[in-house]
Design a protein around this motif. Structure first.
Motif, mmCIF file in Angstrom:
data_model
loop_
_atom_site.group_PDB
_atom_site.id
_atom_site.type_symbol
_atom_site.label_atom_id
_atom_site.label_comp_id
_atom_site.label_asym_id
_atom_site.label_seq_id
_atom_site.Cartn_x
_atom_site.Cartn_y
_atom_site.Cartn_z
ATOM 1 N N TRP A 159 0.802 -1.234 0.000
ATOM 2 C CA TRP A 159 0.000 0.000 0.000
ATOM 3 C C TRP A 159 0.829 1.274 0.000
ATOM 4 N N MET A 160 2.107 1.177 0.371
ATOM 5 C CA MET A 160 2.954 2.374 0.349
ATOM 6 C C MET A 160 4.108 2.177 -0.633
ATOM 7 N N ALA A 161 3.910 1.289 -1.603
ATOM 8 C CA ALA A 161 5.027 0.937 -2.475
ATOM 9 C C ALA A 161 5.521 2.164 -3.254
ATOM 10 N N THR A 162 6.845 2.214 -3.444
ATOM 11 C CA THR A 162 7.437 3.338 -4.161
ATOM 12 C C THR A 162 8.233 2.867 -5.360
ATOM 13 N N GLY A 163 8.343 1.559 -5.495
ATOM 14 C CA GLY A 163 9.219 1.027 -6.529
ATOM 15 C C GLY A 163 10.634 0.780 -6.024
ATOM 16 N N TYR A 164 10.879 1.186 -4.772
ATOM 17 C CA TYR A 164 12.199 0.953 -4.192
ATOM 18 C C TYR A 164 12.054 0.222 -2.861
ATOM 19 N N CYS A 165 12.950 -0.725 -2.633
ATOM 20 C CA CYS A 165 12.967 -1.335 -1.300
ATOM 21 C C CYS A 165 14.411 -1.440 -0.838
ATOM 22 N N LEU A 166 14.577 -1.717 0.429
ATOM 23 C CA LEU A 166 15.926 -1.760 0.995
ATOM 24 C C LEU A 166 16.723 -2.895 0.360
ATOM 25 N N TYR A 167 17.920 -2.559 -0.089
ATOM 26 C CA TYR A 167 18.776 -3.572 -0.702
ATOM 27 C C TYR A 167 19.580 -4.329 0.346
ATOM 28 N N LYS A 168 19.956 -3.621 1.417
ATOM 29 C CA LYS A 168 21.015 -4.122 2.301
ATOM 30 C C LYS A 168 20.744 -5.521 2.853
ATOM 31 N N TYR A 169 19.500 -5.803 3.203
ATOM 32 C CA TYR A 169 19.191 -7.131 3.739
ATOM 33 C C TYR A 169 18.225 -7.860 2.818
ATOM 34 N N MET A 170 18.474 -7.726 1.518
ATOM 35 C CA MET A 170 17.588 -8.326 0.533
ATOM 36 C C MET A 170 17.432 -9.834 0.784
ATOM 37 N N CYS A 171 16.185 -10.301 0.640
ATOM 38 C CA CYS A 171 16.011 -11.750 0.788
ATOM 39 C C CYS A 171 16.312 -12.409 -0.552
ATOM 40 N N ARG A 172 17.245 -13.305 -0.482
ATOM 41 C CA ARG A 172 17.682 -14.000 -1.685
ATOM 42 C C ARG A 172 17.571 -15.485 -1.461
ATOM 43 N N LYS A 173 17.218 -16.143 -2.539
ATOM 44 C CA LYS A 173 17.011 -17.593 -2.426
ATOM 45 C C LYS A 173 18.277 -18.300 -1.949
ATOM 46 N N SER A 174 19.418 -17.730 -2.299
ATOM 47 C CA SER A 174 20.661 -18.400 -1.893
ATOM 48 C C SER A 174 20.931 -18.234 -0.405
ATOM 49 N N ASN A 175 20.219 -17.287 0.223
ATOM 50 C CA ASN A 175 20.539 -16.992 1.618
ATOM 51 C C ASN A 175 19.816 -17.862 2.639
ATOM 52 N N ASN A 176 18.823 -18.632 2.184
ATOM 53 C CA ASN A 176 18.147 -19.503 3.163
ATOM 54 C C ASN A 176 18.052 -20.926 2.659
#
Lengths: 1038, 517
Positions: free
Chosen positions: B363-380
């Motif tokens: 609902w508050m999307a801007t097209g940008y989200c935080l990169y620093k702790y991005m959830c990546r498939k390789s990370n879990n």
């Protein structure tokens, strides 16, 4: 010579008198004693045919006696026939109390007695269910109709927010699990100790009532062999009235349109599939079979009762698939040996009896998940719409396989029904709701148990009325389960793509050692009874289980036949001992009565328990009770023609509840608070330990204090009896997390902080009468109960329970209200038009600004102008105000007839069977009564697909759960003895009976009787209904 | 005769059963009474690990709230929207954004998790006495345990003080009736900073740990906490000391900035030369799950931050970015605030539209989200319980870049070398690909901190301590127009959870004017 002559002449007068002794039914009395009154050494006993032969002068008085019968004195005459009448006073008026028996006429406490005769008519499988409707003040709610399911028993109300189960003592031994090891037909009597005065002899465990079970013994006389057999057929007594295909499609279309979407079904009247899921679910005419063989008898030296029981029941849901079944074998041997009896010779060390009761039960059962809204078989059958077919064939089948194989590769497994056809998958929108026929294809979890309970005791007459009894009892239970799974796919949330198997084995051992001294003496009008005792008890156990994945062969579903490795996480094991529970107790009771007019009794018990805190290791539980037999006063003589009994009773006492868990008073170590150290992918979890919590060394039992006032009446020669009891029971110190700030940094300690109150009134009525040859008996009981939580004691001051999907918790505990109560919004009809919507204001503001015509008008309970959580209030309760039962017996010639009615009044049901988050599920037919325009309905709102607003937890979900049920009806015929005797059968009775034949209730669901857990009563997620059972059978006595 | 024998047998039975008290003493088959247990070095090691455990609960812990330390305060700043599916998705986070928490719907996780840490740290200090008394550790070994426990306790109190201000602060565990006096924020500061000075002066803290022990608290951590506390408190009496600590770290030569800014967030650079303190999460055999949220293992906050319903474009370099729950939209004004050429921009605010699509971005999307702790498939991928709680991203608590910027600011505050201050700032700017600045003032440093640490939980406290919160944190400054309420002193601290006030017998006063309406 003269002397000799005299002697001869004397004896010459004596002659052999032949006679027969029969009982009230005309049956021969075996072993009756026949004594010449003037010369007691001249005596004999009757033989197997009730005949005796005694040399005695005709006309001399003979005394004929037999245990349990009134001694008759008759003049001797040859061919005499003596008809013994049962001594009702002796047979019926003894009540089992803890550590002894008491004549009913001097009982001062509130004790309900259920005899084997009462139980005979009810054909129960378990003794907890057997009590239903038979004892005032005892509320029994079956948890479900699943074979072998336990019941929820509350003696005089819900005594605690924690464990309110009563204590069960079977032949002196406390039994804590597997109550179904007792075959109810082995029960001689059940006494329910309801008030604190009677329970006090069981001290720290009696706060929620004590149920004393006494098993049968042999009767003097020849060996009696009984064989009882019955075969029954069970069927669900009711189906829920849900929408058919057309109704479903109409409502779906309407709901979608009202939600601003396109209708889904082009022509609701064009029905291609109209599945009745309930028809597919129920296993009609499920068989139930019962065999019982008993062998019993007694002589002066040995008394024996031996029984063998076999019971096999198939459930009415899934029983035909092996998912809901119960099979029990019971064995019992009760023996009493008289080692010596020299009471005639001396009054010290004069009698020693040894009693041995041995019992074994083996149970095998499988059970369905019951009363769940998460896609169990019953819930799914109610949710799935009629437009879905159970099977798919032809191209549709191929399409289903293709679709799921591509959507869920490596997961999907096609499943087929018993008929070989592909089982339909309901598809998107049904979440957990699976085709119940597919669920039934999965292997069931099978449970098993073996239970051995033995009691050994010896009773020695020490001196005069002083007796010493030592007893040692053990309960060894072994139970476990075995389950396996093959790959399956029945819904997007229920599938697995590997096989696995799991087994668990548990063991419990209980022993109890007791030493009791008792003294009974009557001095003139003074009667004294003293009991002094000691008891020690220990309960221990262990568990061991394992699981393993990847079965080589699904026909060999064992851990040893699976290939999973621990390194891959495919093999797991667990096990270890449980925490021991020990108790050490001393108790004493003094009973005194003067002339059976004035009675007083005091009891005290001191219990030490391993569960109590260091500062309260021992609890003392006192009680006192008083009674006055007004009838035995001289001034009451004049009323004897109509009033025969009038006794008033009063009691007070304190009992404890030690079911408070282990080690809750102290702090132990606790693992599982690990942390990972290391870096960049090399982190290792490091083991930790910490204190488990904060201690409360003062922690102790929950305590209940109770007052009871009762009056017993007997009218018309005691043909009419009436008893009324009033009680007030307050539970103090219920355990709850203490109300301390969470900044202590630890889970809050448990404290004795809550209070609860139950008050009630109980009535018991009996009436016996004869009309010429026909005998009638009516017995009834009713109890009223008011439960009130005084204080919960936790931080919030309230607590909520019974989570229903999309409604949240719908039950709540709060001070001043019954525990627990249904919590939701009150509704006030339906907004019929915009004027009504706009008129519903507070200070000029709309109270329901989002409402439209057809919406529910919710009551703004707190009058703040908005409808929110604060407006949720008490909208009902699951526990009844009134519980009642009535039995009617009639006998005429060889016929006997019995009816047993039972019911409750004042309880509500929260019908939580509809999952709001699944808008495509089927609906109850009463949804057709929804609002469709002004004036159409003032109760059910407009139907809108996905509408959660109008269907928040409210009184729209509440239904009246009161019911009255013809629990049992039975007609029997005993074939005349002169016919059966030719086949050496002394008695043959044939019968036909029906269980749950009629139920009168306003509730539309499967069954008004619902309980799911200790604190959950009356929440219907789709309960497993109790079956209506027709039975035929016979009782055979040799 | 026979009768007598039987009688004798019965009397013997009676005598045997005469009860003993120890019959009622039972032991647990799995656990031990703590007084008996905490007498060995191994047991003390275990207790110390348990005192570390609440560190990883902050992202999802004892109260089932999502409150990882990096973003809870970020929502109260001007650089991150909670987003989510609607304004009722995780209401506590949504209310926090608009300074509208209530005493009931509020952040309770940081409160409970921190006090759990305090309680356990206190226990370690107590148990250390028991183990020493049992002769199983030397005095110097004990000092090491105690120093770690005390510093952990400071870390936990730091969080309580930052978020709740006026809190009970005890160094010995409470006993019945379990009430502790509420201190004012200033009193808490005074008590904790003195404790921290004492710990540092004690000299027991280690400078570093070997690779397999990374995660333990160190002296550099103590220094960073010290500087943060002093700066938040604006305690000019301690600026000098804080500066000396920062310079000690800088001059030690042990720390240097990672060459590429984006590498900081990769698993391989956990505990690298820029890292001063991190909270460890790992996916290998992680057992953390919905039913075991306190278990050690992976983190959930990357999933929480991850873009809602995001599908990366095929062949995109970020193809392994997994969809998350969308709680980290970066406002457009924050994206726009980066200087031209700032390499940190792309790796702070991830441009979703450049890399993929979302059909339900929030609902508050801007097209940008935080990169620093991005959830990546390789990370879990190697977790063993619930994938959502199985991400291996460590939470970076303090980085050397902050040491440099702290030092620069403290130099200015203490009238130190302005050129040194500029040098420190330029070191950070250089890594970001930005030109050096000649002179720096506090505003320049504040701006640098904003862009260096976006999404790391520093911004809100920087605005508050510099007195800019009231002017910056207003509806007018919110480009998205979601913020309707302006920040004020009354909402500087979060509300104290109401259940604590209810249970504290009148000894606990609510912050600001929460609950008064």
């Amino acid at each position: 010579m003269m002397l000799l002559a005299l002697f001869v002449s004397m004896t010459s007068f004596a002659q052999s008198i032949l006679g027969t002794v029969i009982d009230e039914n005309g049956e021969p009395v075996i072993g009756a004693t026949v004594v010449e009154k003037a010369n007691p050494q001249n005596a004999t006993i009757t033989d197997f045919d009730g005949n005796f032969n005694l040399k005695v002068e005709a006309g001399k008085i003979l005394a004929i006696s037999y245990v349990g019968y009134i001694t008759q004195e008759v003049a001797a005459s040859n061919g005499m026939k003596v008809n013994l009448q049962p001594d009702d006073k002796m047979l019926e008026e003894v009540v089992v109390i803890g550590y002894g028996v008491q004549k009913k006429s001097v009982v001062t406490a509130a004790i309900a007695k259920v005899s084997s005769d009462d139980l005979d008519g009810t054909a129960p499988v378990r003794m907890d269910n057997a009590l239903k409707g038979l004892a005032a003040g005892v509320n029994v709610t079956s948890s479900s109709g699943q074979p072998g399911a336990a019941a929820r028993i509350r003696v005089r109300g819900i005594g605690s927010v924690n464990d309110s189960n009563p204590l069960y003592i079977v032949d002196g031994m406390p039994i804590e699990g597997g109550l179904d090891y007792i075959n109810p037909s082995d029960i001689e009597s059940i006494e329910v100790l309801k008030d604190a005065a009677s329970g006090a002899i069981y001290g720290a465990r009696a706060a929620n009532g004590v149920i004393l079970v006494t098993t049968k013994k042999g009767k003097m006389g020849k060996v009696t062999v009984n064989y009882n057999f019955s075969q029954g057929w069970q069927t669900a007594w009711k189906h829920r009235d849900v929408l058919d295909a057309t109704g479903y499609m109409v409502m779906q279309n309407e709901g979608l349109v009202n939600a601003g979407q396109a209708p889904k079904y082009a022509d609701p009247y064009n029905v291609t599939t109209n599945t009745d899921w309930q028809d597919l679910l129920f296993n009609d005419n499920a068989p139930v079979q019962n065999h019982e063989l008993t062998l019993s008898g007694a002589s002066e030296k040995v008394n024996y009762y031996f029984s063998l029981g076999y019971y096999d029941q198939e459930g009415i849901v899934g029983g035909n698939y092996g998912h809901s079944n119960y099979n029990r074998l019971t064995l019992r041997g009760n023996f009493n040996f008289n080692v010596f009896d020299v009471t005639k010779e001396r009054n010290w060390l004069n009698k020693l009896d040894v009693q041995v009761n041995l019992s074994y039960a083996r149970v095998k059962n499988a059970g369905l998940d019951v009363n769940s809204q998460w896609g169990n078989e019953i819930g799914s059958a109610l949710a799935l719409p009629p437009v879905i077919a159970p099977y798919v064939t032809g191209q549709d089948a191929q399409d289903q396989i293709d679709y799921y194989s591509s959507t869920y590769p490596e997961e999907y497994v096609p499943m087929y029904g018993d008929n070989g056809e592909l089982l339909n998958i309901p598809g998107a929108g049904f979440n957990e709701m699976a085709n119940p026929l597919a669920s039934f294809q999965l292997p069931a979890t099978n449970y098993w148990s073996h239970k051995f309970v033995s009691n050994f005791s010896a009773t020695l007459g020490i001196w005069d009325g002083l007796k010493y009894r030592v007893s040692y009892s053990t309960d060894m239970s072994f139970w476990g389960n075995q389950s396996y799974a093959t790959p399956y796919w029945i819904s997007p949330t229920k599938h697995r793509n590997y096989s696995s198997t799991s087994m668990e084995s548990d063991r419990g051992t209980v022993w109890q050692l007791e030493n009791v001294l008792s003294y009974d003496k009557t001095f003139g009008a003074h009667t004294v009874n003293v009991v002094l005792g000691q008891s020690a008890f220990e309960n221990s156990g262990w568990t061991l289980g394992a699981s393993r994945n990847n079965l080589k062969d699904y026909n060999k579903p064992w851990i040893n036949a699976a290939t999973g490795l621990a390194a891959d996480g495919d093999r797991d094991g667990w096990g270890g001992p449980g925490v021991k529970h020990t108790m050490s107790s001393l108790f004493a009771r003094l009973s005194y009565n003067y002339d059976e007019r004035y009675m007083v009794q005091g009891t005290i018990r001191r219990d030490g328990s391993s569960r109590f805190g260091t500062n309260n290791k021992y609890g003392v539980f006192p009680s006192v009770s008083l009674g006055w037999n007004v009838m035995n006063e001289k001034f009451m003589k004049s009323t004897n023609d109509w009033l025969n009994n009038l006794k008033v009773r009063f009691s007070w006492g304190k009992n404890g509840n030690d079911n408070i868990g282990d080690f809750r008073y102290t702090v132990l170590t606790q693992g599982g608070n690990n942390y990972g150290f290391g870096m960049a992918g090399g982190e290792k979890e490091i083991t930790s330990s910490k204190a488990s919590g904060l201690s409360n060394p003062d922690l102790k039992w929950e305590e209940s204090e109770q007052y009871d006032f009762g009056v017993d009446f007997g009218f018309l020669n005691n043909k009419v009896t009436f008893t009324v009891d009033w009680f007030k029971k307050k539970t103090n110190g219920m355990l709850k997390d203490m109300n301390i700030p969470s900044y202590v940094g630890e889970s809050k300690p448990i404290g004795n902080v809550g209070d609860m109150e139950n008050t009630g009134i109980e009535f018991e009525l009996g009436y016996k009468f004869n009309i010429s040859d026909a005998k009638f008996q009516i017995k009834g009981n009713a109890s009223y109960l008011k439960n009130k939580l005084i204080k919960l004691g936790n931080a919030a001051g309230f607590e909520t329970y019974d989570n229903v999907s999309n409604l949240g918790n719908i039950s709540r505990a709060e001070a001043g209200e019954p525990f627990p109560y249904f919590w939701g919004y009150k509704t006030d009809g339906i907004f019929q038009n915009w004027e009504e919507v706009n008129a519903y204001t507070k200070d000029g503001q709309l109270i329901q600004p989002d409402a439209r015509p057809g919406y529910v008008r919710f009551v703004d309970v707190n009058d703040d102008g908005v409808i929110d959580d604060a407006d949720r209030t008490k909208i009902g309760k699951g526990t009844p105000d009134w519980t009642f039962g009535a039995t009617f017996n009639a006998a005429w010639k060889g016929f006997d007839f019995m009816m047993f009615w039972q019911g409750t009044y004042g309880n509500d049901i929260f019908d939580a069977t509809r999952r709001l988050d699944l808008p495509s599920i089927n609906l109850p037919s009463w949804f057709l009564g929804r609002w469709t325009g002004e004036g159409t309905s003032d109760k059910y709102p407009i139907y809108i697909q996905g509408d959660a607003t109008n269907w928040q937890a409210s009184d729209l979900y509440i239904h009246d759960g009161s019911y009255i049920r013809l629990k049992n009806i039975e007609l029997g015929y005993t074939i005349p003895e002169f016919i059966t005797k030719k086949a050496f059968i002394s008695r043959l009775r044939l019968f036909v009976s029906a269980e749950n034949l009629l139920t009168f209730t306003k509730y539309w669901g499967f069954d008004p009787e619902i309980s799911s857990s200790a604190t959950s009563c009356g929440v219907d997620f789709g309960v497993y209904p109790q079956p209506r059972t027709w039975r035929v059978g016979f009782n055979l006595t040799f | 005769m026979k009768a007598n024998k039987i009688l004798l047998g019965m009397l013997v039975t009676l005598a045997m059963t005469s009860c003993k008290d120890d019959f009622l003493e039972v032991t647990s088959p799995t656990d031990t009474f703590i007084e008996e247990y905490y007498t060995t070095k191994t047991s003390l090691d275990e207790a110390l690990v348990a005192a570390y455990a609440p560190l990883h609960w902050y992202d999802y812990g004892s109260t089932w709230q999502y409150n990882a330390l990096n973003f809870i305060s970020e929502f109260m700043s001007d650089d991150m929207y909670p987003n989510g599916s609607s304004n009722t998705d995780q209401p506590m986070l949504q209310l926090m954004f608009n300074y509208s928490c209530t005493p009931v719907v509020c952040l309770t996780g940081v409160w409970s998790d921190s006090y759990s840490g305090v309680k356990r740290s206190n226990d370690v200090i107590k148990y250390a006495d028991w183990v020493e008394a049992a002769g199983n550790i030397t005095a110097s070994e004990k000092a090491d345990y105690v120093a770690q426990a005390r510093l952990l306790r400071v870390f936990y109190y730091l969080q309580l003080w930052k978020f709740y201000g006026n809190v009970p602060c005890y160094f010995e565990n409470l006993e019945a009736p379990y009430i502790s006096e509420q201190l004012t924020a200033d009193e808490v500061y005074a008590k904790v900073i003195a404790e921290l000075e004492d710990i540092i002066a004690g000299g027991q803290l280690k400078d570093d740990y070997p690779a397999e022990m990374k995660g333990h608290v160190t002296k550099p951590l103590a220094y960073m906490i010290y500087a943060e506390m002093v700066m938040i408190q604006n305690d000019n009496s301690r600026y000098g000391k804080a500066l000396s600590f920062m310079q000690e770290l800088i001059n030690s030569g042990k720390y240097k900035l990672t060459v590429n800014f984006q590498d900081i967030w990769e698993e391989f650079s956990e505990w690298n030369s820029e890292s001063i303190f991190e909270i460890n999460y790992f996916d290998d055999n992680s057992v953390r799950g919905w039913g075991n949220q306190l278990g050690a293992g992976g983190a959930v906050f990357p999933r929480l931050h991850g873009p809602r319903s995001f599908k990366a474009n095929a062949g995109d370099p970020y193809e392994d970015v997994d969809a998350g729950w969308g709680f980290s939209a970066i406002p457009l004004h924050s994206v726009a605030s980066f200087e031209e050429g700032d390499l940190r921009k792309e790796f702070s605010a991830f441009d979703l539209n450049a890399h993929g699509t979302s059909d339900d971005p929030g609902w508050m999307a801007t097209g940008y989200c935080l990169y620093k702790y991005m959830c990546r498939k390789s990370n879990n991928k190697d977790q063993k319980a619930d994938a959502d709680l199985g991400f291996n991203n460590n939470l970076r608590v303090y980085r050397y870049a902050e040491t440099l910027l702290n030092a620069a600011e403290l130099l200015l505050k203490t009238g130190g070398s302005a050129s040194d201050a500029a040098k420190y700032v330029n070191e950070v700017r250089a890594r970001a690909g930005l030109a050096a600045v000649n002179g720096v003032d506090e505003d320049v440093i504040l701006n640098e901190r904003r862009h260096e640490f976006m999404g790391e939980g520093k911004r809100y406290f920087d605005l508050v301590r510099t007195g800019k919160a009231a002017s910056v944190l207003t509806p007018n400054n919110d480009s998205g127009g979601y913020r309707t309420k302006a920040w004020s002193e009354d909402v500087r601290y979060l509300p104290i959870p109401q259940d604590n006030i209810d249970a504290a017998q009148g000894t606990l006063k609510q912050n600001g004017n929460y609950g008064s309406n």
